[in-house]
Design an enzyme around this catalytic site. Structure first.
Site, PDB file in Angstrom:
ATOM      1  N   SER A  95       0.833  -1.196   0.000  1.00  0.00           N
ATOM      2  CA  SER A  95       0.000   0.000   0.000  1.00  0.00           C
ATOM      3  C   SER A  95       0.874   1.255   0.000  1.00  0.00           C
ATOM      4  CB  SER A  95      -0.944  -0.050   1.206  1.00  0.00           C
ATOM      5  OG  SER A  95      -1.924   0.950   1.145  1.00  0.00           O
ATOM      6  N   HIS A 104      -8.237  -4.882  -0.005  1.00  0.00           N
ATOM      7  CA  HIS A 104      -6.932  -4.259   0.177  1.00  0.00           C
ATOM      8  C   HIS A 104      -6.196  -4.853   1.379  1.00  0.00           C
ATOM      9  CE1 HIS A 104      -3.958  -1.170  -0.410  1.00  0.00           C
ATOM     10  NE2 HIS A 104      -4.107  -0.694   0.801  1.00  0.00           N
ATOM     11  N   ASP A 105      -6.928  -5.195   2.403  1.00  0.00           N
ATOM     12  CA  ASP A 105      -6.327  -5.767   3.607  1.00  0.00           C
ATOM     13  C   ASP A 105      -5.551  -7.050   3.345  1.00  0.00           C
ATOM     14  OD1 ASP A 105      -6.741  -4.012   5.635  1.00  0.00           O
ATOM     15  OD2 ASP A 105      -8.317  -5.146   6.645  1.00  0.00           O
ATOM     16  N   ASP A 151      -9.161  -6.220  -4.310  1.00  0.00           N
ATOM     17  CA  ASP A 151      -8.744  -4.918  -3.774  1.00  0.00           C
ATOM     18  C   ASP A 151      -9.337  -3.826  -4.657  1.00  0.00           C
ATOM     19  OD1 ASP A 151      -7.473  -2.647  -2.878  1.00  0.00           O
ATOM     20  OD2 ASP A 151      -5.446  -3.471  -2.992  1.00  0.00           O
ATOM     21  N   ARG A 162     -11.664   6.874  10.332  1.00  0.00           N
ATOM     22  CA  ARG A 162     -11.246   5.481  10.325  1.00  0.00           C
ATOM     23  C   ARG A 162     -12.342   4.571   9.779  1.00  0.00           C
ATOM     24  NH1 ARG A 162      -6.994   2.270   9.680  1.00  0.00           N
ATOM     25  NH2 ARG A 162      -7.003   0.441  11.018  1.00  0.00           N
TER      26      ARG A 162
END
Lengths: 377, 377
Positions: free
Chosen positions: A140, A339-340, A306, A210
């Site tokens: 990332s 994405h994680d 992602d 967040r």
């Protein structure tokens, strides 16, 4: 490590003096050819792997990737994790005292870029006597730093490992970042960035920031599978604005937790570093030209679900590298976790990285051209 | 139109008394068979088409769809736009006086559902003497109302037109709604919903809520094409937290504008109505069973780049209808504008709706079974 030499930043400001916190794992070999720099993403730090005394479980953010016998094997490699400037985990940041005013920097902390971080990291490498890294690696935002290293210090990077990253944020990416920023900036407890002296924290803003960020880290399908429309401890809707669904409970929990440990000014800085990264910009948008000076061999990986930095972003990097006749290995991994995924255990992903690092290890100690330290950016 | 008969809501609360604001276009024919109910989505109202005295351009939210000679041709159809309960555009909502307290409802306004809206609309239809609609129609949240009509009042809907909608929100949809809610609820100016008496508006929360919502209405590609990484009135980054990119300027403008006219309690209510809609829920998740009692003929449309309510959501409705041997026309329209496409001019889309309404018009006045008014839900 404290640096007394001023660092001029891309935005024009100068940090007269700064400290970088770093951690190392493994042993630097005699010819200093086995060093790997691991660059961190948004809410991570220098604490890449392992656990501190008192920890009950490994608390390093990439502990599944880095350690003895792990894909980045610290029995072979000397791994360095370094906390970036502007962070809230030890390196000089907005909550530290501004020597010019004797007060915390707050919003006066200068906007830092990926390139600024790389320059600061290069000075750390100088001090550690590492002329060339066996690999510079990151996922990332960390992948952006690895890519910038390959451009800014081409002869200091033998291998560049860029995972779940992108050569630039899209309008949609920037939009989500700006929502997060507006949530923080408009929180009355932000106090124009000087909340430290008011004894408060813009917790509500950070929490919303967040929450929205977290949505973009997960895939739609994975969220559906994990949470779907499951109700939280109830058989029916509550017909109020409290928690009905598990996904609400999960997201609010993530937001609450984050708002307790993360710094609002750091969050703002990091979103700007993300937004500004665009190495092709100086070349009229031509990424191939931007990467023309690279000398590293590349490992690029992306994850099918992602949608934050989708596979096409990685493919664009690969294409530009191939156009430059660089050696590049590209892994597009079919993984459900959005994405994680770059932080999660996945056998195919881990095996790919492991295999690539075995090849890097095989090249360690091979004759390298003499390299002088301290090259300016 | 004022209704003195109490309305019991799905959540158990009762509105003792309420008003619905509505607008009509065209003329109801002699046998009352040409009425079309147009249901509105999040920030729209009864003002579907045309302009008010003093307006400089048409201000109806679906003016390209509804009007003389338009796809829903008001020379043929008698179109009704009705503002839903809980809205901030005239029908009874949180900013109105609660007869029980003599103060504005605020957060005490009961949570209303799509089904509650449909029941309220049905009473309006009763009063207008419309036993059966030629069509009930809507996009997005409006499409949910049309679908609910076909389930709750099957014999009162000849055609059901559901555009860019879904049989239920996904975890990701709910997550985005909850971010919006948290932004509003945590704004100190929200005052637990009673901001009216404090003379303030939770503008910051509403602004962030709208910004995050707006991102989900646009497609990634369209955002890239319209805004990309274009800078706002500048050649270089500003290295601060103001506006750098056009997309930031656009989104903040949308947020600011919205926060000036929309009510925060209404926003909360509408996100809940969205989250709660799930007609299959009472049938153990079986949408086919939920739609088994429908009698309408259906027109379902989705847009290829809509990632809020993606084509697969519409396909699921189509599949359940086909399983029930219903007549259903499905249009999956290749359009770049994401979820917003349902409101925008697009020749293929408009032509499809026009053609379908010509077929509806051809059936007007055809013998219909006698229908009694006022059927309870």
């Amino acid at each position: 490590m404290r640096f007394a030499q001023p660092l001029t930043l891309q935005g024009g400001a100068t940090l007269a003096d700064y400290t970088l916190v770093y951690e190392t794992y493994g042993t630097l070999n005699a010819d200093r050819s086995n060093a790997v720099l691991v660059c961190h993403a948004l809410n991570a730090s220098h604490h890449v792997a392992g656990m501190y005394p008192g920890d009950k479980k490994p608390t390093g953010w990439w502990d599944n990737m880095v350690g003895p016998g792990k894909p980045v094997d610290t029995d072979r490699f000397f791994v360095i994790g370094v906390n970036n400037l502007g962070s809230c985990f030890g390196s000089t940041g907005p909550m530290h005292f501004n020597p010019a005013t004797g007060k915390p920097y707050g919003a006066a902390f200068p906007v830092v870029t990926v390139e600024d971080w790389v320059n600061a990291q290069a000075r750390l490498a100088d001090q550690l006597g590492i002329a060339q890294f066996a690999a510079v690696m990151g996922g990332s935002l960390g992948g952006m730093q690895a890519l910038a290293w390959s451009i800014m210090y081409p002869e200091r990077v033998r291998h560049c490992v860029v995972i779940a990253s992108t050569p630039r944020l899209s309008a949609q990416n920037i939009a989500f970042n700006d929502v997060a920023r507006q949530a923080i900036l408009s929180d009355p407890d932000y106090h124009g960035g000087d909340f430290y002296e008011h004894g408060v924290v813009p917790r509500n803003g950070l929490r919303v920031a967040r929450m929205v960020g977290h949505i973009t880290y997960l895939s739609n399908d994975d969220m559906a599978a994990k949470f779907g429309r499951k109700l939280r401890n109830a058989d029916d809707y509550k017909f109020g604005f409290g928690i009905d669904f598990e996904i609400e409970s999960y997201l609010r929990y993530q937001g609450d937790k984050f708002s307790e440990y993360f710094d609002a000014n750091t969050y703002l800085l990091i979103t700007k570093a993300l937004d500004y990264f665009d190495p092709a910009r100086a070349f009229g948008g031509d990424l191939t030209a931007a990467l023309a000076g690279t000398q590293a061999e590349f490992f690029i990986a992306s994850f099918s679900t992602d949608w934050r930095f989708a596979p096409e972003c990685s493919r664009e990097i690969v294409q530009a590298l191939v156009s430059n006749r660089r050696r590049v290995t590209y892994a597009e991994i079919d993984a459900p976790h959005g994405h994680d995924a770059f932080l999660l255990e996945d056998a195919r992903y881990m095996n790919m990285v492991r295999a690539y690092y075995e090849r890097i290890a095989a090249g360690i100690g091979a004759a390298a051209a003499p390299i002088s330290l301290g090259r300016a950016a």
